[in-house]
Design a protein around this motif. Structure first.
Motif, PDB file in Angstrom:
ATOM      1  N   GLU A   1       0.978  -1.208  -0.151  1.00  0.00           N
ATOM      2  CA  GLU A   1      -0.063   0.066   0.076  1.00  0.00           C
ATOM      3  C   GLU A   1       0.937   1.167  -0.115  1.00  0.00           C
ATOM      4  O   GLU A   1       0.607   2.213  -0.725  1.00  0.00           O
ATOM      5  CB  GLU A   1      -0.796   0.068   1.153  1.00  0.00           C
ATOM      6  CG  GLU A   1      -1.817   1.332   1.285  1.00  0.00           C
ATOM      7  CD  GLU A   1      -2.679   1.326   2.443  1.00  0.00           C
ATOM      8  OE1 GLU A   1      -3.705   1.679   2.427  1.00  0.00           O
ATOM      9  OE2 GLU A   1      -2.219   0.738   3.594  1.00  0.00           O
ATOM     10  N   LYS A   2       2.131   1.181   0.695  1.00  0.00           N
ATOM     11  CA  LYS A   2       2.790   2.387   0.785  1.00  0.00           C
ATOM     12  C   LYS A   2       3.507   2.456  -0.596  1.00  0.00           C
ATOM     13  O   LYS A   2       3.518   3.809  -0.985  1.00  0.00           O
ATOM     14  CB  LYS A   2       3.924   2.146   1.784  1.00  0.00           C
ATOM     15  CG  LYS A   2       5.054   3.307   2.111  1.00  0.00           C
ATOM     16  CD  LYS A   2       6.017   2.921   2.969  1.00  0.00           C
ATOM     17  CE  LYS A   2       6.769   4.112   3.121  1.00  0.00           C
ATOM     18  NZ  LYS A   2       7.896   3.966   4.264  1.00  0.00           N
ATOM     19  N   LEU A   3       3.961   1.574  -1.246  1.00  0.00           N
ATOM     20  CA  LEU A   3       4.347   1.827  -2.650  1.00  0.00           C
ATOM     21  C   LEU A   3       3.488   2.218  -3.760  1.00  0.00           C
ATOM     22  O   LEU A   3       3.622   3.075  -4.374  1.00  0.00           O
ATOM     23  CB  LEU A   3       4.825   0.394  -3.058  1.00  0.00           C
ATOM     24  CG  LEU A   3       6.383  -0.055  -2.356  1.00  0.00           C
ATOM     25  CD1 LEU A   3       6.480  -1.451  -2.843  1.00  0.00           C
ATOM     26  CD2 LEU A   3       7.511   0.816  -2.664  1.00  0.00           C
TER      27      LEU A   3
ATOM     28  N   GLN B   1       3.379   5.959  -2.826  1.00  0.00           N
ATOM     29  CA  GLN B   1       4.043   6.801  -3.327  1.00  0.00           C
ATOM     30  C   GLN B   1       4.160   6.889  -4.856  1.00  0.00           C
ATOM     31  O   GLN B   1       4.324   7.796  -5.454  1.00  0.00           O
ATOM     32  CB  GLN B   1       5.453   5.977  -3.011  1.00  0.00           C
ATOM     33  CG  GLN B   1       5.816   6.019  -1.660  1.00  0.00           C
ATOM     34  CD  GLN B   1       7.154   5.341  -1.139  1.00  0.00           C
ATOM     35  OE1 GLN B   1       7.690   4.268  -1.901  1.00  0.00           O
ATOM     36  NE2 GLN B   1       7.655   5.602   0.029  1.00  0.00           N
ATOM     37  N   ALA B   2       3.671   5.628  -5.744  1.00  0.00           N
ATOM     38  CA  ALA B   2       3.642   5.744  -7.125  1.00  0.00           C
ATOM     39  C   ALA B   2       2.462   6.763  -7.641  1.00  0.00           C
ATOM     40  O   ALA B   2       2.643   7.375  -8.296  1.00  0.00           O
ATOM     41  CB  ALA B   2       3.492   4.331  -7.517  1.00  0.00           C
TER      42      ALA B   2
ATOM     43  N   PRO C   1      -2.770  13.718  -5.873  1.00  0.00           N
ATOM     44  CA  PRO C   1      -2.642  12.321  -5.756  1.00  0.00           C
ATOM     45  C   PRO C   1      -4.132  11.761  -5.949  1.00  0.00           C
ATOM     46  O   PRO C   1      -4.433  10.427  -6.442  1.00  0.00           O
ATOM     47  CB  PRO C   1      -2.042  12.100  -4.653  1.00  0.00           C
ATOM     48  CG  PRO C   1      -1.206  13.246  -4.301  1.00  0.00           C
ATOM     49  CD  PRO C   1      -1.804  14.132  -4.796  1.00  0.00           C
ATOM     50  N   THR C   2      -5.017  12.404  -5.201  1.00  0.00           N
ATOM     51  CA  THR C   2      -6.408  11.742  -5.163  1.00  0.00           C
ATOM     52  C   THR C   2      -7.202  12.089  -6.296  1.00  0.00           C
ATOM     53  O   THR C   2      -8.304  11.466  -6.754  1.00  0.00           O
ATOM     54  CB  THR C   2      -7.267  12.519  -4.028  1.00  0.00           C
ATOM     55  OG1 THR C   2      -7.017  14.031  -4.159  1.00  0.00           O
ATOM     56  CG2 THR C   2      -6.615  12.302  -2.665  1.00  0.00           C
ATOM     57  N   GLU C   3      -6.473  12.514  -7.377  1.00  0.00           N
ATOM     58  CA  GLU C   3      -7.197  12.799  -8.892  1.00  0.00           C
ATOM     59  C   GLU C   3      -6.506  11.565  -9.829  1.00  0.00           C
ATOM     60  O   GLU C   3      -6.813  11.759 -10.869  1.00  0.00           O
ATOM     61  CB  GLU C   3      -6.817  14.336  -9.202  1.00  0.00           C
ATOM     62  CG  GLU C   3      -7.268  15.180  -8.558  1.00  0.00           C
ATOM     63  CD  GLU C   3      -7.367  16.709  -8.955  1.00  0.00           C
ATOM     64  OE1 GLU C   3      -8.103  17.452  -8.894  1.00  0.00           O
ATOM     65  OE2 GLU C   3      -5.934  17.019  -9.203  1.00  0.00           O
ATOM     66  N   VAL C   4      -5.711  10.829  -9.387  1.00  0.00           N
ATOM     67  CA  VAL C   4      -4.989   9.711 -10.254  1.00  0.00           C
ATOM     68  C   VAL C   4      -5.417   8.515  -9.894  1.00  0.00           C
ATOM     69  O   VAL C   4      -5.466   7.825  -8.664  1.00  0.00           O
ATOM     70  CB  VAL C   4      -3.323   9.743  -9.859  1.00  0.00           C
ATOM     71  CG1 VAL C   4      -2.931   8.676 -10.974  1.00  0.00           C
ATOM     72  CG2 VAL C   4      -3.029  11.194 -10.380  1.00  0.00           C
ATOM     73  N   TYR C   5      -6.132   7.766 -10.545  1.00  0.00           N
ATOM     74  CA  TYR C   5      -6.608   6.658 -10.669  1.00  0.00           C
ATOM     75  C   TYR C   5      -5.948   5.624 -11.560  1.00  0.00           C
ATOM     76  O   TYR C   5      -6.052   5.697 -12.923  1.00  0.00           O
ATOM     77  CB  TYR C   5      -8.236   6.623 -10.827  1.00  0.00           C
ATOM     78  CG  TYR C   5      -9.033   7.351 -10.043  1.00  0.00           C
ATOM     79  CD1 TYR C   5     -10.041   6.822  -9.188  1.00  0.00           C
ATOM     80  CD2 TYR C   5      -9.001   8.771 -10.156  1.00  0.00           C
ATOM     81  CE1 TYR C   5     -10.716   7.407  -8.421  1.00  0.00           C
ATOM     82  CE2 TYR C   5      -9.688   9.577  -9.206  1.00  0.00           C
ATOM     83  CZ  TYR C   5     -10.772   8.894  -8.311  1.00  0.00           C
ATOM     84  OH  TYR C   5     -11.329   9.563  -7.451  1.00  0.00           O
ATOM     85  N   PHE C   6      -5.309   4.479 -11.094  1.00  0.00           N
ATOM     86  CA  PHE C   6      -4.798   3.627 -11.649  1.00  0.00           C
ATOM     87  C   PHE C   6      -5.655   2.587 -12.401  1.00  0.00           C
ATOM     88  O   PHE C   6      -6.837   1.979 -12.116  1.00  0.00           O
ATOM     89  CB  PHE C   6      -3.812   2.750 -10.998  1.00  0.00           C
ATOM     90  CG  PHE C   6      -2.540   3.385 -10.414  1.00  0.00           C
ATOM     91  CD1 PHE C   6      -1.804   3.921 -11.301  1.00  0.00           C
ATOM     92  CD2 PHE C   6      -2.352   3.596  -9.169  1.00  0.00           C
ATOM     93  CE1 PHE C   6      -0.512   4.748 -10.968  1.00  0.00           C
ATOM     94  CE2 PHE C   6      -1.246   4.473  -8.700  1.00  0.00           C
ATOM     95  CZ  PHE C   6      -0.335   4.884  -9.627  1.00  0.00           C
ATOM     96  N   THR C   7      -5.503   2.416 -13.704  1.00  0.00           N
ATOM     97  CA  THR C   7      -6.115   1.473 -14.646  1.00  0.00           C
ATOM     98  C   THR C   7      -5.148   0.511 -15.481  1.00  0.00           C
ATOM     99  O   THR C   7      -4.116   0.342 -15.220  1.00  0.00           O
ATOM    100  CB  THR C   7      -6.996   2.334 -15.725  1.00  0.00           C
ATOM    101  OG1 THR C   7      -6.106   2.751 -16.674  1.00  0.00           O
ATOM    102  CG2 THR C   7      -7.853   3.340 -15.052  1.00  0.00           C
ATOM    103  N   SER C   8      -6.041  -0.342 -16.320  1.00  0.00           N
ATOM    104  CA  SER C   8      -5.122  -1.273 -17.097  1.00  0.00           C
ATOM    105  C   SER C   8      -4.524  -0.835 -18.333  1.00  0.00           C
ATOM    106  O   SER C   8      -3.803  -1.349 -19.252  1.00  0.00           O
ATOM    107  CB  SER C   8      -5.932  -2.625 -17.378  1.00  0.00           C
ATOM    108  OG  SER C   8      -7.033  -2.276 -18.509  1.00  0.00           O
ATOM    109  N   GLY C   9      -4.745   0.785 -18.627  1.00  0.00           N
ATOM    110  CA  GLY C   9      -4.286   1.187 -19.888  1.00  0.00           C
ATOM    111  C   GLY C   9      -5.112   2.201 -20.439  1.00  0.00           C
ATOM    112  O   GLY C   9      -6.296   2.705 -19.858  1.00  0.00           O
TER     113      GLY C   9
ATOM    114  N   GLY D   1       3.189  -2.622 -11.583  1.00  0.00           N
ATOM    115  CA  GLY D   1       3.011  -1.838 -12.913  1.00  0.00           C
ATOM    116  C   GLY D   1       3.040  -0.255 -12.441  1.00  0.00           C
ATOM    117  O   GLY D   1       3.307   0.268 -13.351  1.00  0.00           O
ATOM    118  N   ALA D   2       2.131   0.006 -11.326  1.00  0.00           N
ATOM    119  CA  ALA D   2       1.965   1.238 -10.874  1.00  0.00           C
ATOM    120  C   ALA D   2       3.457   1.976 -10.640  1.00  0.00           C
ATOM    121  O   ALA D   2       3.953   3.304 -10.969  1.00  0.00           O
ATOM    122  CB  ALA D   2       1.200   1.570 -10.021  1.00  0.00           C
ATOM    123  N   VAL D   3       4.323   1.378  -9.924  1.00  0.00           N
ATOM    124  CA  VAL D   3       5.687   1.852  -9.571  1.00  0.00           C
ATOM    125  C   VAL D   3       6.362   1.757 -10.951  1.00  0.00           C
ATOM    126  O   VAL D   3       7.106   3.022 -10.969  1.00  0.00           O
ATOM    127  CB  VAL D   3       6.318   0.833  -8.302  1.00  0.00           C
ATOM    128  CG1 VAL D   3       7.747   1.010  -8.411  1.00  0.00           C
ATOM    129  CG2 VAL D   3       5.534   0.644  -7.096  1.00  0.00           C
TER     130      VAL D   3
END
Length: 380
Positions: free
Chosen positions: A42-44, A47-48, A60-68, A241-243
Motif C-alpha cells: 500500500e505504501k508503494l 508513493q507511485a 494524488p487523489t485525482e490519479v486512478y490506476f487502470t489497465s491502460g 505496474g504502478a511503480v
C-alpha cells in the motif's frame, strides 16, 4: 534493428523492468491486506500515485490506476454517460478519435445516447467553433484527443477547455495517450476534467495506465467488486505496474527535456527525405503536429507488403494505428481529413522515441525509396 513504431508501443526502460521485478518479487502483498506485506504494498502504491500526480501537476487523489488507455477512455466516457444520463444524453467527440473512444461512443449510441462527431479539416484538426455549434441543452461530455495517434495532429485542447468553462455541466475528456512526454498538457489550466494515459506508450509496461479525474467529478464505475481506487475501479491493484509506470513517466519527462530538439530534427530529416520520393505524399501537417509521428502514403504500393519488405531489412514501422492495422481497412482518420481512398489505403506511420537517431532516419529513407521502386516493378 531500427524501431520506428513507438506509437504502437515503446521498449520498456531497463530501470522500469527492474522496478517491476523487484516490487513483484519482494513486495508482493495485496495492498488491501492488513498485515505487514500488505502495508508495504500500500505504501508503494501511494508513493507511485504521488509521483505520477506530481509529474502531471495534479493531486494524488485525482490519479486512478487502470489497465491502460482503452480502459481509461471507456471509464471516462461510459462512467460519465451512465452517471449523468438523467441530466442529458448528448455526447460530442471528434471524427478522428482512437477506436477505444469511438467504440465506447457507439455502444452508448446503441443504448439511446445522442452522439455528435466533429469534422476535421485537412490537417486532422477540429475547430473550436464546431465544438460550440454542436453543444445542446443536454450535452454532458466532450471528448477530444490531444495528439492523433495516426497523423500526429495536435488538437486545440486549451481553446476547447476555455470554451467549455462557460458550460459547467459539460465534462471535458482528453485522450492524452500519444501526448505524454512529447507535448505538454496543463490539465488544470486547460479545464480538463478527465484525461487518459497508457504506460506502454512512454516506456512503461503494457497493462498499466491511469485516468485523471478532476476533484469533484464523479463517474459510474465499469467494474464492481472490492471498491479499490476509491470505489471507481475495483480489482486488486497492480502495484508493481504502478511503480514501474511512475518511473517510466519520470524518465520520459527527463529525457524530453534533453531530447526534444533531437527528436524534432529526426522527424524533420525524415519529412524532407521522404517528400523527395516519387509518388509519396506526407499526410502529417507541418504545423500543429507532435514531434514523434510522421504519416505518409505511397501511391501504387500496398501498405502490408511494404511493411514486411522493410521488416526483412530490420526496419519496423506501421500502417495505421496498431489497434486498427489488422482490419485492412483504409484509415478512418485520413478519410476524415479528405485523403483519397487509394492513398488512405496505402498509408504508413513512423513514430519515434527519444532514442532514435538521424543516422537511423537516413537509412530508413533509403530503404523506403528502394522498397517502393522494387514493389512498383513487381506490381506492373
Amino acid at each position: 534493428m531500427i524501431y520506428f513504431d513507438n506509437s504502437a508501443t515503446t521498449r520498456p526502460y531497463k530501470e522500469v523492468l527492474d522496478s517491476f521485478v523487484k516490487v513483484s518479487s519482494e513486495f508482493f502483498g495485496n495492498p488491501s491486506s492488513l498485515h505487514g506485506l500488505g502495508l508495504q504494498a500500500e505504501k508503494l502504491l501511494t508513493q507511485a500515485r504521488t509521483q505520477v500526480a506530481n509529474l502531471l501537476a495534479v493531486k494524488p487523489t485525482e490519479v486512478y490506476f487502470t489497465s491502460g488507455g482503452t480502459e481509461s477512455n471507456n471509464l471516462a466516457i461510459k462512467g460519465t454517460a451512465m452517471l449523468d444520463k438523467n441530466k442529458g444524453k448528448h455526447l460530442i467527440l471528434s471524427s478522428v478519435e482512437h477506436p477505444s473512444v469511438r467504440g465506447a461512443m457507439e455502444q452508448l449510441q446503441n443504448l439511446g445516447f445522442d452522439i455528435t462527431y466533429l469534422p476535421a479539416d485537412q490537417t486532422g484538426r477540429v475547430m473550436v467553433e464546431d465544438v460550440k455549434a454542436s453543444i445542446k441543452k443536454d450535452t454532458i461530455l466532450v471528448s477530444v484527443m490531444q495528439v492523433n495517434n495516426e497523423v500526429g495532429t495536435i488538437q486545440p485542447i486549451a481553446e476547447i477547455g476555455r470554451l467549455l468553462k462557460q458550460y459547467p455541466t459539460i465534462l471535458f475528456h482528453v485522450d492524452a495517450v500519444q501526448a505524454v512526454g512529447k507535448v505538454p498538457l496543463n490539465l488544470i489550466e486547460n479545464g480538463v476534467d478527465l484525461c487518459s494515459f497508457s504506460a506502454h506508450k512512454f516506456h512503461g509496461l503494457k497493462g498499466t495506465g491511469a485516468l485523471f479525474i478532476r476533484e469533484g467529478v464523479r463517474l459510474d464505475p465499469l467494474l464492481s467488486g472490492g471498491n479499490q481506487e476509491w470505489k471507481v475501479r475495483s480489482g486488486t491493484e497492480n502495484v508493481a505496474g504502478a511503480v514501474a509506470m511512475a518511473k517510466a513517466l519520470r524518465m520520459t519527462i527527463e529525457k524530453s527535456e534533453k531530447g526534444f530538439e533531437k527528436m524534432k530534427r529526426v522527424k524533420s530529416l525524415l519529412r524532407e527525405g521522404l517528400s523527395r520520393i516519387d509518388g509519396l505524399t506526407i499526410n502529417t501537417p507541418l504545423e500543429n503536429s507532435a514531434p514523434h509521428i510522421l504519416n505518409f502514403s505511397i501511391s501504387g504500393v500496398k501498405a502490408e507488403v511494404l511493411i514486411h519488405t522493410l521488416e526483412q531489412k530490420g526496419i519496423y514501422l506501421s500502417t495505421t494505428s496498431a489497434c486498427s492495422s489488422k482490419k485492412q481497412l483504409p484509415s478512418q482518420t485520413l478519410l476524415a481529413m479528405g485523403v483519397p481512398d487509394d492513398l488512405a489505403d496505402s498509408a504508413f506511420r513512423i513514430s519515434l522515441s527519444y532514442d532514435n537517431t538521424e543516422d537511423e532516419a537516413e537509412k530508413v529513407i533509403v530503404a523506403i525509396e528502394e522498397a517502393a521502386k522494387q514493389l512498383r516493378k513487381v506490381m506492373k
